[in-house]
Design a protein around this motif. Structure first.
Motif, short mmCIF file in Angstrom:
data_model
loop_
_atom_site.label_atom_id
_atom_site.label_comp_id
_atom_site.label_asym_id
_atom_site.label_seq_id
_atom_site.Cartn_x
_atom_site.Cartn_y
_atom_site.Cartn_z
N ALA A 176 32.78 31.20 32.68
CA ALA A 176 31.56 30.62 33.25
C ALA A 176 30.42 31.64 33.36
CB ALA A 176 31.86 30.04 34.64
N PHE A 177 30.71 32.91 33.11
CA PHE A 177 29.70 33.96 33.25
C PHE A 177 29.06 34.27 31.89
CE2 PHE A 177 32.46 34.36 36.85
CZ PHE A 177 31.67 34.83 37.88
N ASP A 178 27.91 34.94 31.94
CA ASP A 178 27.25 35.30 30.68
C ASP A 178 27.96 36.49 30.04
OD1 ASP A 178 26.30 37.69 31.90
OD2 ASP A 178 24.40 36.77 32.44
N ASP A 179 27.54 36.84 28.83
CA ASP A 179 28.23 37.89 28.06
C ASP A 179 28.25 39.23 28.79
OD1 ASP A 179 28.71 36.05 26.08
OD2 ASP A 179 27.13 36.77 24.74
N ALA A 180 27.12 39.61 29.36
CA ALA A 180 27.04 40.90 30.03
C ALA A 180 27.99 40.95 31.23
CB ALA A 180 25.61 41.18 30.49
N ALA A 181 28.04 39.86 31.98
CA ALA A 181 28.93 39.80 33.13
C ALA A 181 30.39 39.86 32.69
CB ALA A 181 28.66 38.55 33.94
N ARG A 182 30.72 39.11 31.64
CA ARG A 182 32.10 39.12 31.15
C ARG A 182 32.50 40.52 30.68
NH1 ARG A 182 30.76 34.06 28.91
NH2 ARG A 182 30.42 34.99 26.85
N ASP A 183 31.57 41.23 30.05
CA ASP A 183 31.87 42.59 29.61
C ASP A 183 32.19 43.49 30.80
OD1 ASP A 183 31.50 41.88 26.99
OD2 ASP A 183 29.48 42.72 26.82
N ARG A 184 31.41 43.39 31.86
CA ARG A 184 31.66 44.22 33.05
C ARG A 184 32.99 43.86 33.70
NH1 ARG A 184 28.03 44.37 37.68
NH2 ARG A 184 28.86 46.47 38.01
N LEU A 185 33.27 42.58 33.79
CA LEU A 185 34.52 42.13 34.40
C LEU A 185 35.72 42.56 33.56
CD1 LEU A 185 33.31 38.61 35.52
CD2 LEU A 185 33.98 40.48 37.04
N THR A 186 35.58 42.49 32.27
CA THR A 186 36.67 42.92 31.38
C THR A 186 36.88 44.43 31.49
OG1 THR A 186 36.24 41.10 29.85
CG2 THR A 186 37.48 42.98 29.00
N GLU A 187 35.80 45.20 31.57
CA GLU A 187 35.92 46.64 31.72
C GLU A 187 36.63 46.99 33.03
OE1 GLU A 187 33.16 50.72 31.98
OE2 GLU A 187 32.20 48.76 31.67
N ALA A 188 36.27 46.28 34.11
CA ALA A 188 36.92 46.54 35.40
C ALA A 188 38.40 46.17 35.35
CB ALA A 188 36.22 45.75 36.49
N LEU A 189 38.71 45.05 34.71
CA LEU A 189 40.11 44.65 34.57
C LEU A 189 40.89 45.68 33.77
CD1 LEU A 189 42.44 42.63 34.87
CD2 LEU A 189 41.54 41.46 32.84
N ASP A 190 40.31 46.17 32.68
CA ASP A 190 40.99 47.17 31.85
C ASP A 190 41.25 48.45 32.64
OD1 ASP A 190 40.96 45.41 29.74
OD2 ASP A 190 39.27 46.37 28.71
N LEU A 191 40.29 48.87 33.45
CA LEU A 191 40.47 50.07 34.26
C LEU A 191 41.56 49.85 35.31
CD1 LEU A 191 39.74 52.92 35.15
CD2 LEU A 191 37.86 51.93 36.51
N ALA A 192 41.54 48.68 35.96
CA ALA A 192 42.57 48.38 36.96
C ALA A 192 43.95 48.37 36.32
CB ALA A 192 42.28 47.03 37.61
N ALA A 193 44.05 47.77 35.13
CA ALA A 193 45.34 47.72 34.44
C ALA A 193 45.83 49.11 34.09
CB ALA A 193 45.22 46.86 33.18
N GLU A 194 44.93 49.99 33.68
CA GLU A 194 45.32 51.36 33.32
C GLU A 194 45.75 52.14 34.56
OE1 GLU A 194 46.03 54.96 31.41
OE2 GLU A 194 45.92 52.91 30.64
N LEU A 195 44.97 52.06 35.63
CA LEU A 195 45.29 52.84 36.83
C LEU A 195 46.60 52.39 37.47
CD1 LEU A 195 41.75 53.01 38.50
CD2 LEU A 195 42.99 54.91 37.45
N HIS A 196 46.84 51.09 37.47
CA HIS A 196 48.01 50.53 38.18
C HIS A 196 49.15 50.18 37.22
CE1 HIS A 196 45.89 50.12 42.08
NE2 HIS A 196 44.83 49.79 41.35
#
Length: 239
Positions: free
Chosen positions: A34-54
């Motif tokens: 439901a979010f625009d491309d820029a928002a999805r990119d930020r959310l995906t980056e945060a998810l990727d970082l969370a997945a790596e850290l944890h």
């Protein structure tokens, strides 16, 4: 992996039990569509970082990432949050507390927590770092009751950060209402830790400056009632 068409409306712990982490990731992607491309990119980056850290962290029977996904999905779906900074902070709410060295880098000088928050600020902006800081537990005084210090920190830090309240109540819901999905000694331990926070969160959510709609607040109050019922069943009627 194929998922049912009703994945978008399934309770999150049902997704967890039936489909595991892949199902929660699929549900997350449905929500961020439901979010625009820029928002999805930020959310995906945060998810990727969370997945790596944890990546090596566990919550009793499941990968720790499941918890972070449920917190973020709850923010988007049940709380109707569209503020990307808040959702990013939800995904990363335990990053500084659990993995400050990995965030800050092994050669950091000085306070590692401050350095880890600076890393988040550089990658996601100072507001995300401020929200994560508000929900990050401080170093506790070993001479005082740990749970009492936790409650004091929650009340004081969330008093001045309305959006941090929203993140923390999603976290609390996953831990509190979700206590029945825990096993072993941690069940009573979690109920003892979290039960006194029910009235604290009720008061914080009810405040006019908490940026949620009236129906969302009513939903949260119902979840707090359910958490209290479950804590009572565990602590007051254990047999």
């Amino acid at each position: 992996m194929e998922f049912p068409a009703y994945l978008a409306t399934m309770p999150m712990h049902a997704i967890t039990e039936i489909h595991g982490e892949p199902g929660l990731l699929a549900r997350f992607r449905l929500e961020v569509a439901a979010f625009d491309d820029a928002a999805r990119d930020r959310l995906t980056e945060a998810l990727d970082l969370a997945a790596e850290l944890h990546r090596d962290d566990r919550r009793v029977r499941e990968p720790y990432l499941n918890h972070l996904l449920r917190v973020a999905i709850r923010l988007m779906h049940h709380y109707q949050v569209r503020d990307v900074d808040v959702i990013v902070a939800g995904l990363l709410h335990d990053a500084v507390e659990d993995h400050p060295v990995e965030l800050a880098g092994p050669t950091v000088d000085g306070d590692v927590t401050t350095a880890a928050l600076a890393t988040l600020a550089a990658r996601f902006g100072p507001r995300v770092a401020r929200l994560v800081a508000a929900v990050t537990n401080p170093e506790y005084d070993p001479g005082r009751d740990r749970d009492a210090q936790y409650r004091e920190h929650v009340a004081s830090s969330l008093d001045r950060e309305p959006w941090a309240r929203v993140i923390k109540v999603s976290d609390f819901t996953d831990n509190g209402v979700g206590v029945i999905h825990t096993v072993g000694p941690k069940v009573a331990r979690a109920a003892t830790k979290y039960r006194p926070l029910v009235p604290v969160f009720r008061g914080l959510v009810a405040r006019p400056d908490t940026p949620l709609s009236a129906p969302v607040k009513q939903h949260i109050f119902a979840q707090l009632d359910l958490a209290e019922e479950r804590f009572s069943a565990i602590l007051d009627h254990p047999n």
